[in-house]
Design a protein around this motif. Structure first.
Motif, PDB file in Angstrom:
ATOM      1  N   THR A  45      37.013  39.396  26.828  1.00  0.00           N
ATOM      2  CA  THR A  45      38.507  39.999  26.346  1.00  0.00           C
ATOM      3  C   THR A  45      39.842  39.354  26.885  1.00  0.00           C
ATOM      4  O   THR A  45      40.570  39.155  26.032  1.00  0.00           O
ATOM      5  N   HIS A 183      47.636  54.692  29.307  1.00  0.00           N
ATOM      6  CA  HIS A 183      45.938  54.276  29.597  1.00  0.00           C
ATOM      7  C   HIS A 183      45.450  54.902  30.739  1.00  0.00           C
ATOM      8  O   HIS A 183      45.784  54.632  31.848  1.00  0.00           O
ATOM      9  N   SER A 187      38.985  49.268  34.387  1.00  0.00           N
ATOM     10  CA  SER A 187      37.648  48.909  34.595  1.00  0.00           C
ATOM     11  C   SER A 187      36.841  49.249  35.766  1.00  0.00           C
ATOM     12  O   SER A 187      35.586  49.490  35.764  1.00  0.00           O
ATOM     13  N   SER A 215      39.385  50.787  26.018  1.00  0.00           N
ATOM     14  CA  SER A 215      38.334  49.987  25.516  1.00  0.00           C
ATOM     15  C   SER A 215      37.222  51.159  25.032  1.00  0.00           C
ATOM     16  O   SER A 215      37.315  52.058  25.159  1.00  0.00           O
ATOM     17  N   GLU A 216      36.442  50.346  24.442  1.00  0.00           N
ATOM     18  CA  GLU A 216      35.498  51.085  23.658  1.00  0.00           C
ATOM     19  C   GLU A 216      34.529  51.605  24.873  1.00  0.00           C
ATOM     20  O   GLU A 216      34.047  52.935  24.630  1.00  0.00           O
ATOM     21  N   ASP A 217      34.222  51.208  25.974  1.00  0.00           N
ATOM     22  CA  ASP A 217      33.546  51.579  26.888  1.00  0.00           C
ATOM     23  C   ASP A 217      34.160  53.086  27.560  1.00  0.00           C
ATOM     24  O   ASP A 217      33.501  53.940  28.141  1.00  0.00           O
ATOM     25  N   GLU A 218      35.526  53.010  27.515  1.00  0.00           N
ATOM     26  CA  GLU A 218      36.247  54.235  27.940  1.00  0.00           C
ATOM     27  C   GLU A 218      36.346  55.168  27.093  1.00  0.00           C
ATOM     28  O   GLU A 218      37.218  56.349  27.332  1.00  0.00           O
ATOM     29  N   ARG A 219      35.883  55.331  25.933  1.00  0.00           N
ATOM     30  CA  ARG A 219      36.048  56.339  24.836  1.00  0.00           C
ATOM     31  C   ARG A 219      35.593  57.687  25.289  1.00  0.00           C
ATOM     32  O   ARG A 219      36.577  58.502  25.030  1.00  0.00           O
ATOM     33  N   GLY A 254      39.434  51.344  21.442  1.00  0.00           N
ATOM     34  CA  GLY A 254      38.225  50.442  20.749  1.00  0.00           C
ATOM     35  C   GLY A 254      38.722  49.400  20.115  1.00  0.00           C
ATOM     36  O   GLY A 254      37.849  48.854  19.493  1.00  0.00           O
ATOM     37  N   ILE A 257      41.727  43.265  21.733  1.00  0.00           N
ATOM     38  CA  ILE A 257      42.899  43.117  22.833  1.00  0.00           C
ATOM     39  C   ILE A 257      44.332  42.785  22.074  1.00  0.00           C
ATOM     40  O   ILE A 257      45.327  43.460  22.424  1.00  0.00           O
TER      41      ILE A 257
END
Length: 352
Positions: A45, A183, A187, A215-219, A254, A257
């Protein structure tokens, strides 16, 4: 030292660390304007973010072609084809891994950190600097003739990202500099303040419109936060049940960046945890509020005069300099920060 023809910069860390490295990179380019600069990033990223800069050739250790044993051989061959004269790491990298990569690259002059003797493969060694990361990077680059300049953190955003964001805002009936960026993630889950739902409700109550980043991981985490608000969340790719003009909270989760950076630049205020997006917002000259808990604000606060740090005054905070090795299970330093504390600072920044 002779003028190097090729300089290898090993850039460890995430988005915030790359942003903190950018002033030293600008100074490096000015000092050695004829040299080829190669930047090896730890993660994909931040690599995508800095690839937009035309001052260097950039790639990431975590590209698919470098996975596995054969991938590592491919990485070594790629590094050696540049014939670097000098290799240098940024302030937050691990001592031995950086030195080992530098040796494999073939660099004759290897500038790296040495903590507890782990940087013995480096030809020039520096200590762990207990100062802001931007200042530490400048101290490191001094070892091969790069003097401190007044360069500020910078982000170069490609035109196609701005075009995408313009279309996105037009579709959602959002006017640039009308929205507040939020936000809630980070991470490292230990950095996450748990009162963003209440903060979002406070802003919506006052008629503000917000864009939630992640990020997509945080959706899933972010969806949970917004659902707790009781507000309608408008997804950019999903159908909605009400006109965009009436929607208070929008999701920008998602996306690449560079798109996120372009969207952040359209915000009138940005609020986040100690994470890369807060550094990104600050570098884009967006007024920024950053919430700190167990990690060091002295090392990692966003740079600039439009930034406010919100933290507790507990004697045990911060308990981590680099954000690793956090052993605390209570995180009272984050729990003690009230919604009113953050909201008050937000109003102050908006009224400046």
């Amino acid at each position: 030292m002779d003028e190097p023809k090729t300089i290898l910069v090993i850039a460890w860390g995430g988005i915030g660390d790359i942003v903190c490295l950018s002033p030293a990179l600008l100074a490096l380019r000015k000092r050695y304007h004829e040299a080829r600069i190669v930047i090896l990033c730890e993660n994909n990223t931040p690599c995508e973010l800095i690839k937009c800069w035309n001052g260097a050739y950039t790639f990431s250790i975590k590209e698919k072609k470098f996975k596995g044993f054969s991938g590592k051989i491919r990485l070594i061959k790629k590094l050696r084809q540049f014939y670097p004269d000098v290799s240098v790491m940024n302030a937050i990298g691990p001592s031995f891994r950086s030195a080992f990569i530098s040796v494999l690259s073939g660099a004759k002059i290897r500038i790296g950190k040495s903590v507890r003797g782990k940087g013995f493969l480096n030809t020039i060694r520096f200590p762990e600097y207990r100062i802001h990361e931007i200042d530490a990077n400048f101290e490191i680059f001094k070892y091969f003739g790069v003097e401190r300049t007044d360069e500020k953190p910078f982000v170069q955003i490609p035109e196609d990202s701005f075009l995408f964001v313009n279309r996105w805002c037009k579709d959602k009936k959002i006017t640039p500099k009308e929205v507040i960026g939020i936000h809630p993630g980070a991470s490292d889950k230990n950095k996450r303040w748990d009162k963003f739902s209440e903060l979002i409700r406070s802003f919506v109550k006052e008629g503000e419109r917000l864009v939630i980043f992640g990020s997509e991981d945080e959706r899933n985490y972010i969806e949970t936060i917004v659902k707790d608000c009781g507000e309608s969340l408008s997804y950019s790719l999903d159908p909605v049940n009400e006109p965009y003009g009436q929607t208070s909270v929008f999701s920008f989760v998602g996306y690449p960046i560079t798109h996120a950076a372009a969207m952040i630049s359209c915000c009138k205020l940005f609020i986040g945890n100690d994470s890369g997006l807060s550094h990104l917002a600050s570098a884009l000259c967006v007024p920024t509020i950053t919430i700190f808990g167990p990690t060091s604000w002295e090392r990692g606060r966003p740079y600039g005069d439009k930034n406010i740090i919100v933290k507790s005054n507990l004697p045990c905070s911060p308990c981590s300099w680099l954000g690793v090795g956090i052993k605390c299970k209570l995180f009272e330093c984050l729990k003690e920060i009230k919604v009113e504390d953050v909201y008050k600072q937000a109003v102050e920044l908006l009224n400046r």
